[in-house]
Write a protein that holds these residues in place. Structure first.
Motif, PDB file in Angstrom:
ATOM      1  N   VAL A 171     131.484  77.551  12.321  1.00 37.72           N
ATOM      2  CA  VAL A 171     131.407  76.804  11.055  1.00 37.72           C
ATOM      3  C   VAL A 171     130.253  77.325  10.208  1.00 37.72           C
ATOM      4  CG1 VAL A 171     130.907  74.547  10.048  1.00 37.72           C
ATOM      5  CG2 VAL A 171     132.508  74.738  11.948  1.00 37.72           C
ATOM      6  N   ALA A 172     129.118  77.608  10.835  1.00 38.06           N
ATOM      7  CA  ALA A 172     127.967  78.132  10.092  1.00 38.06           C
ATOM      8  C   ALA A 172     128.291  79.467   9.442  1.00 38.06           C
ATOM      9  CB  ALA A 172     126.773  78.270  11.024  1.00 38.06           C
ATOM     10  N   VAL A 173     129.031  80.305  10.157  1.00 35.43           N
ATOM     11  CA  VAL A 173     129.410  81.608   9.593  1.00 35.43           C
ATOM     12  C   VAL A 173     130.374  81.428   8.423  1.00 35.43           C
ATOM     13  CG1 VAL A 173     130.593  83.784  10.078  1.00 35.43           C
ATOM     14  CG2 VAL A 173     129.010  82.823  11.767  1.00 35.43           C
ATOM     15  N   LEU A 174     131.323  80.503   8.557  1.00 32.39           N
ATOM     16  CA  LEU A 174     132.276  80.254   7.478  1.00 32.39           C
ATOM     17  C   LEU A 174     131.593  79.709   6.226  1.00 32.39           C
ATOM     18  CD1 LEU A 174     135.281  78.714   9.476  1.00 32.39           C
ATOM     19  CD2 LEU A 174     135.101  81.019   8.486  1.00 32.39           C
ATOM     20  N   LEU A 175     130.497  78.985   6.413  1.00 36.89           N
ATOM     21  CA  LEU A 175     129.775  78.435   5.269  1.00 36.89           C
ATOM     22  C   LEU A 175     129.186  79.522   4.371  1.00 36.89           C
ATOM     23  CD1 LEU A 175     127.880  75.398   6.887  1.00 36.89           C
ATOM     24  CD2 LEU A 175     129.843  75.330   5.335  1.00 36.89           C
ATOM     25  N   LEU A 176     129.024  80.721   4.925  1.00 37.85           N
ATOM     26  CA  LEU A 176     128.493  81.826   4.117  1.00 37.85           C
ATOM     27  C   LEU A 176     129.408  82.140   2.936  1.00 37.85           C
ATOM     28  CD1 LEU A 176     127.297  84.269   6.932  1.00 37.85           C
ATOM     29  CD2 LEU A 176     125.847  83.088   5.263  1.00 37.85           C
ATOM     30  N   TRP A 177     130.709  81.914   3.117  1.00 41.17           N
ATOM     31  CA  TRP A 177     131.678  82.222   2.066  1.00 41.17           C
ATOM     32  C   TRP A 177     132.150  80.980   1.330  1.00 41.17           C
ATOM     33  CZ3 TRP A 177     131.714  84.752   6.801  1.00 41.17           C
ATOM     34  CH2 TRP A 177     131.457  86.127   6.739  1.00 41.17           C
ATOM     35  N   SER A 178     131.528  79.845   1.599  1.00 36.92           N
ATOM     36  CA  SER A 178     131.951  78.622   0.938  1.00 36.92           C
ATOM     37  C   SER A 178     131.280  78.490  -0.426  1.00 36.92           C
ATOM     38  CB  SER A 178     131.592  77.404   1.801  1.00 36.92           C
ATOM     39  OG  SER A 178     131.863  76.209   1.103  1.00 36.92           O
ATOM     40  N   THR A 198     122.649  74.657  10.731  1.00 40.15           N
ATOM     41  CA  THR A 198     123.851  74.548  11.562  1.00 40.15           C
ATOM     42  C   THR A 198     123.797  75.527  12.730  1.00 40.15           C
ATOM     43  OG1 THR A 198     125.116  73.940   9.580  1.00 40.15           O
ATOM     44  CG2 THR A 198     126.373  74.589  11.523  1.00 40.15           C
ATOM     45  N   LEU A 199     123.309  76.747  12.474  1.00 43.48           N
ATOM     46  CA  LEU A 199     123.160  77.715  13.559  1.00 43.48           C
ATOM     47  C   LEU A 199     122.148  77.236  14.602  1.00 43.48           C
ATOM     48  CD1 LEU A 199     123.180  81.139  11.645  1.00 43.48           C
ATOM     49  CD2 LEU A 199     124.914  80.293  13.254  1.00 43.48           C
ATOM     50  N   LEU A 200     121.078  76.601  14.141  1.00 48.31           N
ATOM     51  CA  LEU A 200     120.078  76.072  15.063  1.00 48.31           C
ATOM     52  C   LEU A 200     120.669  74.961  15.926  1.00 48.31           C
ATOM     53  CD1 LEU A 200     117.157  76.188  16.019  1.00 48.31           C
ATOM     54  CD2 LEU A 200     116.560  74.587  14.193  1.00 48.31           C
ATOM     55  N   VAL A 201     121.497  74.123  15.309  1.00 43.78           N
ATOM     56  CA  VAL A 201     122.182  73.069  16.066  1.00 43.78           C
ATOM     57  C   VAL A 201     123.089  73.691  17.127  1.00 43.78           C
ATOM     58  CG1 VAL A 201     123.901  71.229  15.919  1.00 43.78           C
ATOM     59  CG2 VAL A 201     122.059  71.346  14.237  1.00 43.78           C
ATOM     60  N   ALA A 202     123.830  74.739  16.748  1.00 41.04           N
ATOM     61  CA  ALA A 202     124.728  75.405  17.690  1.00 41.04           C
ATOM     62  C   ALA A 202     123.946  76.001  18.859  1.00 41.04           C
ATOM     63  CB  ALA A 202     125.515  76.500  16.973  1.00 41.04           C
ATOM     64  N   LEU A 203     122.801  76.629  18.561  1.00 42.85           N
ATOM     65  CA  LEU A 203     121.984  77.214  19.626  1.00 42.85           C
ATOM     66  C   LEU A 203     121.456  76.138  20.561  1.00 42.85           C
ATOM     67  CD1 LEU A 203     120.522  79.623  20.895  1.00 42.85           C
ATOM     68  CD2 LEU A 203     118.663  79.261  19.248  1.00 42.85           C
ATOM     69  N   THR A 204     121.011  75.023  19.992  1.00 43.97           N
ATOM     70  CA  THR A 204     120.496  73.925  20.811  1.00 43.97           C
ATOM     71  C   THR A 204     121.596  73.357  21.706  1.00 43.97           C
ATOM     72  OG1 THR A 204     118.896  73.364  19.072  1.00 43.97           O
ATOM     73  CG2 THR A 204     119.341  71.691  20.735  1.00 43.97           C
ATOM     74  N   MET A 205     122.798  73.224  21.165  1.00 48.53           N
ATOM     75  CA  MET A 205     123.917  72.729  21.963  1.00 48.53           C
ATOM     76  C   MET A 205     124.242  73.686  23.108  1.00 48.53           C
ATOM     77  SD  MET A 205     126.467  71.311  18.996  1.00 48.53           S
ATOM     78  CE  MET A 205     127.800  71.076  20.166  1.00 48.53           C
ATOM     79  N   TRP A 206     124.221  74.981  22.838  1.00 48.02           N
ATOM     80  CA  TRP A 206     124.533  75.964  23.872  1.00 48.02           C
ATOM     81  C   TRP A 206     123.509  75.891  25.005  1.00 48.02           C
ATOM     82  CZ3 TRP A 206     128.493  79.291  24.891  1.00 48.02           C
ATOM     83  CH2 TRP A 206     128.262  80.269  25.853  1.00 48.02           C
ATOM     84  N   VAL A 207     122.240  75.818  24.641  1.00 48.89           N
ATOM     85  CA  VAL A 207     121.182  75.743  25.652  1.00 48.89           C
ATOM     86  C   VAL A 207     121.293  74.448  26.460  1.00 48.89           C
ATOM     87  CG1 VAL A 207     118.682  75.575  25.998  1.00 48.89           C
ATOM     88  CG2 VAL A 207     119.605  77.226  24.358  1.00 48.89           C
TER      89      VAL A 207
END
Length: 428
Positions: free
Chosen positions: A244-251, A263-272
């Motif tokens: 979703v964070a990557v898609l936001l680049l083109w939004s 959003t990327l930071l949230v994704a990284l925190t969730m992965w960890v």
């Protein structure tokens, strides 16, 4: 067989006494611990960061990382408001932005208090709440005893956030449209509803992940299976959040990179967090099906002036497979601590007959006392602040022995070294 403490095990003050083996003549004598008039201290509070105080007895902490996020949101939201209204100066916009940040902090705190109060009501207990950059976490005293309790506690937080969001949405509906108050209420409603919905997603470390863990636990009868399933679903959700964070680049609706980076930071925190949950489940699965009482080593007690060489001789008289742990007591027979292995080994052989064990003793406190019935995940949680420490194992007034955290850790992670006892704990 457990040892009976002379005069009983005083739970109010950690001054148990033993049948002491005299170092000089190998005689045995009995001494009782003096009674203490003081009440039992409260469980030690847990948390990291700035201590804000207590709410209904629950300690509240603020992580320094929150200050960075507060500054970024204040600036971003302040610029957004000032750009929408020519009558609103940047200074006023920043002030309103800071007020919005404070409201978000209070919302997160109420979310965590929802977990804390339901946890305490369920008999789990709470050690503290920490508010940090991406939200917060509540540290429980122990694991949920049943799937229903886990489900109840996990959904309490999102329910509180949803209630706040609906109240703010109701306020936005009755306020004059287009005004600053209406915009503020709408943003507060939107943020809390997003938090509620996002946290309800079924993957660890989110609250919905704990709910999924509870459901799998109920179906399979195994809490570890539930944790592994919820952990892997959490990893999938982390990948989806990153996409979703990557898609936001083109939004065209997104201006600037703050939202994307967040959003990327949230994704990284969730992965960890999901990875930690999976590793924890695997570690618990490797534990032998024994209680702390059954894993404890026997104790041989000596007084502080006993020479180190004599303590070695007394300990060597025990079982070779389960060599006793040398407990060091004072003249009244009250426990001081245990012989510190590393310090004792550092003493040269020629000096061991002259060095008293009191000089190489690691003192013990109430945080290093375990209940004999602890096992599995609860046992790992009980030693997580000092995985390499020695723990006195007791049941009521009976002393069963000493559990060595390093030995327990070696069972679940043979190649892992115990971390320093002051290292930060990871909680979700």
């Amino acid at each position: 067989m457990p040892q009976r403490l002379n005069g009983g095990y005083d739970k109010n003050w950690f001054r148990p006494s033993f049948h002491v083996a005299s170092g000089a003549m190998d005689e045995h004598r009995t001494a009782s611990a003096p009674a203490s008039p003081k009440a039992r201290p409260e469980p030690q509070e847990r948390g990291s960061g700035i201590r804000l105080g207590r709410i209904a007895g629950v300690p509240i902490f603020l992580a320094p990382s929150w200050l960075l996020l507060a500054a970024l949101i204040t600036i971003t939201y302040g610029q957004y408001l000032s750009s929408r209204s020519e009558a609103l100066t940047l200074t006023t916009g920043l002030a309103v932005g800071f007020g919005f940040v404070v409201c978000l902090l209070i919302s997160v705190l109420l979310h965590e208090l929802g977990h804390a109060f339901t946890s305490r009501h369920s008999g789990i207990g709470v050690r503290g709440i920490t508010l940090e950059m991406l939200g917060g976490y509540t540290e429980m005293e122990k694991e949920a005893p049943r799937p229903g309790v886990e489900l109840y506690v996990s959904l309490a937080g999102p329910a509180v956030s949803l209630a706040i969001g609906l109240l703010a949405a109701g306020a936005a509906a009755v306020l004059p449209p287009g005004g600053l108050a209406e915009t503020f209420a709408f943003q507060l409603a939107l943020s809390n509803i997003v938090v509620a919905v996002f946290n309800a997603l079924p993957g660890l470390p989110l609250d919905g992940g704990r709910a999924l863990q509870a459901l799998v636990w109920k179906l399979t009868g195994d809490a570890n299976t539930g944790r592994i399933v919820a952990g892997w679903v959490g990893r999938l959700l982390a990948l989806g959040t990153a996409a979703v964070a990557v898609l936001l680049l083109w939004s065209p609706l997104v201006h600037g990179y703050f939202g994307i980076l967040f959003t990327l930071l949230v994704a990284l925190t969730m992965w960890v967090g999901a990875g930690q949950a999976i590793r924890h489940a695997k570690a618990v699965g490797k534990l032998p099906p024994f209680s702390a009482r059954e894993l404890a080593r026997p104790i041989v007690a000596v007084t502080q002036p006993t020479p180190l060489a004599e303590a070695d001789r007394i300990a060597a008289l025990g079982d070779n497979e389960r060599r006793p742990v040398v407990a060091v007591v004072d003249g009244a027979g009250s426990l001081v601590g245990f012989l510190h292995g590393a310090s004792a080994r550092a003493v040269p052989a020629e000096r061991r007959p002259w060095v008293p064990v009191g000089d190489v003793t690691r003192r013990i406190d109430e945080d290093h006392v375990l209940t004999g019935d602890l096992r599995g995940a609860e046992l790992l949680q009980a030693i997580r602040d000092d995985p390499g420490g020695d723990y006195l194992v007791v049941t009521g007034e009976d002393v069963h022995g000493v559990l060595r955290g390093a030995e327990l850790l070696a069972l679940v992670a043979p190649n892992r070294r115990p971390r320093h006892p002051t290292a930060r704990r990871n909680s979700t």
